[in-house]
Scaffold this motif. Structure first.
Motif, PDB file in Angstrom:
ATOM      1  N   ASP A   1      33.101  68.521  48.578  1.00 12.04           N
ATOM      2  CA  ASP A   1      31.771  67.503  47.459  1.00 12.04           C
ATOM      3  C   ASP A   1      31.159  67.249  48.791  1.00 12.04           C
ATOM      4  OD1 ASP A   1      33.580  68.623  45.191  1.00 12.04           O
ATOM      5  OD2 ASP A   1      34.613  66.913  45.468  1.00 12.04           O
ATOM      6  N   SER A   2      30.437  67.317  49.926  1.00 14.96           N
ATOM      7  CA  SER A   2      29.957  67.041  50.757  1.00 14.96           C
ATOM      8  C   SER A   2      28.946  67.576  51.041  1.00 14.96           C
ATOM      9  CB  SER A   2      30.647  67.167  52.545  1.00 14.96           C
ATOM     10  OG  SER A   2      30.353  68.243  52.622  1.00 14.96           O
ATOM     11  N   HIS A   3      28.559  68.742  49.960  1.00 12.12           N
ATOM     12  CA  HIS A   3      27.297  69.848  50.459  1.00 12.12           C
ATOM     13  C   HIS A   3      26.518  69.729  49.150  1.00 12.12           C
ATOM     14  CE1 HIS A   3      29.624  71.609  53.611  1.00 12.12           C
ATOM     15  NE2 HIS A   3      30.264  71.589  53.241  1.00 12.12           N
ATOM     16  N   ASP A   4      25.636  68.750  49.097  1.00  9.26           N
ATOM     17  CA  ASP A   4      25.076  68.412  48.338  1.00  9.26           C
ATOM     18  C   ASP A   4      23.771  68.524  48.402  1.00  9.26           C
ATOM     19  OD1 ASP A   4      25.329  65.998  49.401  1.00  9.26           O
ATOM     20  OD2 ASP A   4      25.528  64.739  47.720  1.00  9.26           O
TER      21      ASP A   4
ATOM     22  N   GLY B   1      22.505  74.446  53.579  1.00  9.30           N
ATOM     23  CA  GLY B   1      22.819  74.816  52.012  1.00  9.30           C
ATOM     24  C   GLY B   1      22.114  75.288  50.904  1.00  9.30           C
ATOM     25  N   LEU B   2      21.938  76.418  50.951  1.00  3.51           N
ATOM     26  CA  LEU B   2      21.043  76.486  50.578  1.00  3.51           C
ATOM     27  C   LEU B   2      22.064  77.486  49.266  1.00  3.51           C
ATOM     28  CD1 LEU B   2      18.812  79.809  52.765  1.00  3.51           C
ATOM     29  CD2 LEU B   2      18.585  77.012  51.441  1.00  3.51           C
TER      30      LEU B   2
ATOM     31  N   LEU C   1      25.478  80.979  34.787  1.00  7.36           N
ATOM     32  CA  LEU C   1      25.551  81.190  36.102  1.00  7.36           C
ATOM     33  C   LEU C   1      25.632  79.649  36.381  1.00  7.36           C
ATOM     34  CD1 LEU C   1      23.868  84.137  37.533  1.00  7.36           C
ATOM     35  CD2 LEU C   1      26.244  83.514  38.025  1.00  7.36           C
ATOM     36  N   THR C   2      26.208  78.448  37.382  1.00  7.42           N
ATOM     37  CA  THR C   2      25.623  77.543  37.818  1.00  7.42           C
ATOM     38  C   THR C   2      25.599  77.491  39.150  1.00  7.42           C
ATOM     39  OG1 THR C   2      28.002  76.710  37.602  1.00  7.42           O
ATOM     40  CG2 THR C   2      27.096  76.193  36.219  1.00  7.42           C
ATOM     41  N   ASP C   3      25.131  75.991  39.512  1.00 12.36           N
ATOM     42  CA  ASP C   3      24.985  76.257  40.845  1.00 12.36           C
ATOM     43  C   ASP C   3      23.632  77.157  41.637  1.00 12.36           C
ATOM     44  OD1 ASP C   3      25.637  74.152  42.233  1.00 12.36           O
ATOM     45  OD2 ASP C   3      28.029  74.387  41.762  1.00 12.36           O
ATOM     46  N   VAL C   4      23.021  77.333  40.922  1.00  9.54           N
ATOM     47  CA  VAL C   4      22.560  78.730  41.230  1.00  9.54           C
ATOM     48  C   VAL C   4      20.947  77.750  41.372  1.00  9.54           C
ATOM     49  CG1 VAL C   4      21.028  80.741  40.503  1.00  9.54           C
ATOM     50  CG2 VAL C   4      23.269  80.468  39.801  1.00  9.54           C
ATOM     51  N   THR C   5      19.803  78.002  42.588  1.00  3.89           N
ATOM     52  CA  THR C   5      18.089  78.030  42.993  1.00  3.89           C
ATOM     53  C   THR C   5      17.567  78.881  41.820  1.00  3.89           C
ATOM     54  OG1 THR C   5      19.178  77.120  44.749  1.00  3.89           O
ATOM     55  CG2 THR C   5      17.113  76.838  44.679  1.00  3.89           C
TER      56      THR C   5
END
Length: 796
Positions: free
Chosen positions: A18-21, A97-98, A394-398
């Motif tokens: 959870d630290s990679h935000d 963090g990409l 999809l989630t956590d996509v840029t």
């Protein structure tokens, strides 16, 4: 009890995952970025602001998105990577963090005439399946409804081994496709003006062919000259009917030319295959001009422009054929699909209905599925690409967007903002390059680049909240709340440009008198008929110079000097001052460095890995032979001139030994549109969208004509640049020109002398004049959507 108390007092430590935000960028140097360091929050909406050319796209697209895509490509095997585009690692020290990046940009859709809105979004594929299951009469599989599949059949003997014996059997096959056999699925037929293909008073050797790329010195010309089918020294007017047929229409035939076996093909089928299969917007300017001059297109008489065969159109559902369905306005088609009650295809109906509803939701319900995708504007193309992502799980996509509000009426901007927020709320990171204050306002995080453009930009000027941006003192912060007041000193028209009975696309027999000698704004929601009224209905011969949104195309060898024609007078001035040929001062001709062929760099292909570009050691990146650089004009060689910014070059060519009036006029126009910081030799591929738009504007300002038509000139412009543009429009009008602007920006509306508002809605709900008058009257009446938003803009 005590154990429970102990647990409450010491909550568990957060999980390492959870630290990679955060997305961390350190030392970015792509294009004009100057060792940029930035930290972006994940699962938030971040908007990147700054003047055009400040480095926004270099940071978002050229660094973050490019590295994400490159790293995903590297997960495939070397074999698969060999078939994929090779991407070089951006010039950046650290990227952490990409996540997977999905780029939704404004590149025009469609590379050929067969691409439509339906084929680009898979809606056509679902419709074809639907008609193959429910259509009456039944005619075959989904490909029987596809205009890209031709109907073919054949029969013959086949031989194969069975039990040690050779057995021959007669086999036949047939494929039922939906392609119209007459137009081959393009929906149009072409007529050629033969006088635009050749001069019949000349022979081939005298240069009779006037088709681009068919000079007698080129390979195509040598094939025509050496094919032996006609005498290359005989004027074409003296050809026999057989010789003329061979020149124009002969089917592919093997011939020997200069000892080489080649395929000869008549001039017209060669043009059809090499040129007319391409989307018009993707053609080079000189090719497009040739097509406009030589080719007349009309709807195919056999299929009425539907692209489909009689058989495909004969199968219907409730009296509607697939051609009828594709021609419907999408909002109407969605209603028709929802009314179908067929349990056997329920999942298909739901998927198709959801796709069509997404069109309506995103503000494109006025389109039809048979609309050629190459005719969509940049904003329409970007929103069409968004459709496939709206229902994604999809989630956590840029998601990366390039000015998603471009081309949108203020009424539609809020709807786009809601879509961006919905993508964010699903747990995605949304990065947006934007100038629109209404979209900047919804940002969780703002990154402002600048302080200026080009070499004066490329640094982070502000990072934080929208409220912090307002008080930051940056150019964006200072202009964020700017409001252009309503013009009170209105110009008096010098005449009118009459349009009568305009009915192109969705227009309903519109009659309008456009005042001349003033600044006219044509407004209305997207799809209301603005472009149809102005671009398609203004009478021929009205002296109109039209500056539309078609993209500027050019290779890495193209630059502002070559695109605007500036290099021609400069080369002639150098040649005259030194008594040599002008060709020596071209990096694409005689003066090019022989080692790098004038590119300035040496490209090394590394197969499935990204190629490497290294500066040419011989010319040190200056692109010219050493002896060419010995020739000077006003103390500068040609390489020095190409590294000058426009502002410096304007002064250089204005006076003294280097005085060149033709070059100075072009440079003055470049400075007028706000491009004074660009260097003359900067590759076009490195320019931002706003810079390209203004470069096109500067080029067209040289054309003769009394009426200028500008299609959304504020596209890609920063808030601070809009004021500069208004000054330019005023100078054009004050010089005696009539300026018609198709625009959504309220500042341009407020500054206009006269407004023509179309609507009230889009598609068949639009196409009517709903207001004509001054901006003050429009805002006071509030009778249209445009009037309501203009009034709100002035009051804020």
């Amino acid at each position: 009890m005590s154990m429970a108390t102990s647990t409450d007092a010491h909550p568990p430590a957060p999980h390492a995952a959870d630290s990679h935000d955060l997305i961390r960028v350190h030392g970015a140097r792509v294009n004009n970025l100057k060792d940029v360091d930035v930290t972006l929050p994940k699962r938030r909406l971040t908007v990147f602001t700054g003047v055009s050319g400040s480095g926004k796209s270099s940071l978002v697209f050229g660094t973050i998105a490019a590295e994400s895509q490159r790293m995903i490509n590297e997960t495939y095997s070397a074999f698969i990577q060999g078939f994929m585009p090779t991407l070089a690692r951006p010039d950046v020290d650290v990227l952490e963090g990409l996540t997977t990046a999905i780029i939704v940009d404004q590149q025009r859709m469609g590379g050929d005439t067969r691409s439509t809105v339906g084929t680009a979004t898979d809606a056509n594929a679902m419709l074809r399946i639907l008609f193959s299951r429910l259509g009456e009469p039944r005619i075959g599989s989904p490909q029987a409804f596809s205009f890209n599949v031709a109907s073919i059949s054949g029969a013959g003997a086949v031989a194969f081994e069975r039990a040690g014996k050779t057995v021959k059997e007669r086999r036949s096959f047939s494929v039922t496709g939906g392609m119209c056999p007459h137009c081959e699925g393009t929906g149009s037929t072409n007529d050629f003006d033969l006088t635009a293909l050749y001069d019949d008073t000349l022979s081939l050797n005298q240069g009779a062919l006037t088709v681009p790329g068919h000079s007698m010195d080129g390979w195509y010309g040598r094939i025509f000259r050496g094919c032996g089918l006609f005498d290359p020294d005989k004027p074409i007017r003296d050809y026999t009917p057989t010789e003329l047929h061979d020149l124009l229409h002969k089917e592919p035939t093997k011939v020997k030319v200069e000892g080489v076996n080649v395929t000869y093909e008549g001039l017209i089928p060669k043009i059809q295959k090499s040129v007319l299969t391409k989307d018009r917007a993707s053609m080079q300017p000189h090719i497009r001009a040739f097509v406009d001059r030589a080719v007349t297109s009309a709807p195919c008489p056999d299929c009425d422009g539907t692209r489909l065969s009689d058989t495909a159109r004969s199968s219907k559902i409730n009296g509607i054929s697939i051609a009828d369905a594709c021609a419907m306005q999408i909002s109407d088609l969605a209603t028709w699909v929802r009314a179908l009650d067929e349990p056997s295809v329920a999942p298909l109906l739901k998927a198709l209905g959801d796709t069509l509803d997404s069109f309506v939701e995103i503000g494109l319900g006025y389109l039809s599925l048979d609309r050629p995708s190459g005719t969509l504007s940049g904003g329409e193309a970007q929103r069409t690409k968004m459709i496939r992502h709206l229902g994604s799980s999809l989630t956590d996509v840029t998601y990366v967007f390039d000015e998603p509000t471009m081309g949108l009426h203020p009424h539609d901007v809020q709807r786009m903002n809601d879509l961006l927020l919905r993508l964010r709320d699903k747990g995605n990171t949304v990065l947006v390059v934007e100038h629109e204050p209404e979209t900047i306002a919804i940002a969780d995080h703002v990154v402002d680049l600048g302080p200026a453009a080009g070499t004066a930009g490329g640094t982070i000027c502000f990072e934080g909240t929208v409220d912090g941006l307002r008080t930051s003192g940056t150019i964006t912060g200072r202009h964020y709340d700017d409001r252009t007041p309503l013009k009170t000193d209105l110009r008096t028209p010098t005449g009118t440009l009459q349009i009568r009975g305009a009915n192109t696309h969705n227009l309903h027999d519109v009659d309008v008198d456009i005042p001349l000698g003033v600044l006219v704004a044509v407004t209305g929601v997207a799809g209301s008929g603005k472009s149809s009224l102005i671009h398609s209905s203004i009478p021929k011969g009205a002296g109109v110079v039209s500056i539309d949104q078609s993209p500027i195309r050019g290779s890495r060898r193209s630059n502002p000097a070559t695109y605007t024609g500036l290099l021609d007078p400069i080369r002639k001035a150098f040649a005259k001052a030194n008594g040599v040929k002008p060709g020596l001062f071209s990096a694409n001709s005689e003066g090019a460095c022989p080692n790098c062929n004038g590119a300035g760099v040496i490209y090394t292909d590394l197969a499935m890995m990204a190629g490497v570009a290294t500066t040419c050691e011989e010319c040190e990146g200056r692109r010219f032979q050493a002896d060419v650089l010995d020739y000077t004009l006003g103390g500068k060689n040609i390489s020095d001139v190409l590294t000058m910014p426009v502002d410096q070059a304007e002064q250089f060519f204005a006076t003294g030994d280097a005085r060149t009036p033709a070059a100075h006029r072009i440079l003055r126009r470049l400075a007028d549109v706000g491009l004074g910081y660009l260097t003359l030799g900067q590759p076009l591929t490195t320019l931002s969208g706003g810079e390209r738009q203004r470069l096109k504007l500067a080029t067209h300002m040289a054309e003769d004509g009394g009426v200028y038509v500008l299609d959304e000139p504020t596209a890609g412009l920063h808030l601070a640049d809009v004021e500069h543009l208004l000054g330019l429009l005023d100078r054009l009008v004050d010089s005696g020109k009539s300026v018609i602007v198709i625009e959504h920006h309220q500042a341009v509306m407020a500054h206009a002398d006269w407004i023509i508002d179309l609507g009230p809605g889009a598609g068949h709900d639009g196409g009517r004049i709903v207001f004509e008058g001054t901006p003050a009257d429009l805002a006071a009446a509030r009778s249209t959507l445009t009037g309501q938003h203009l009034a709100a803009y002035i009051e804020n």
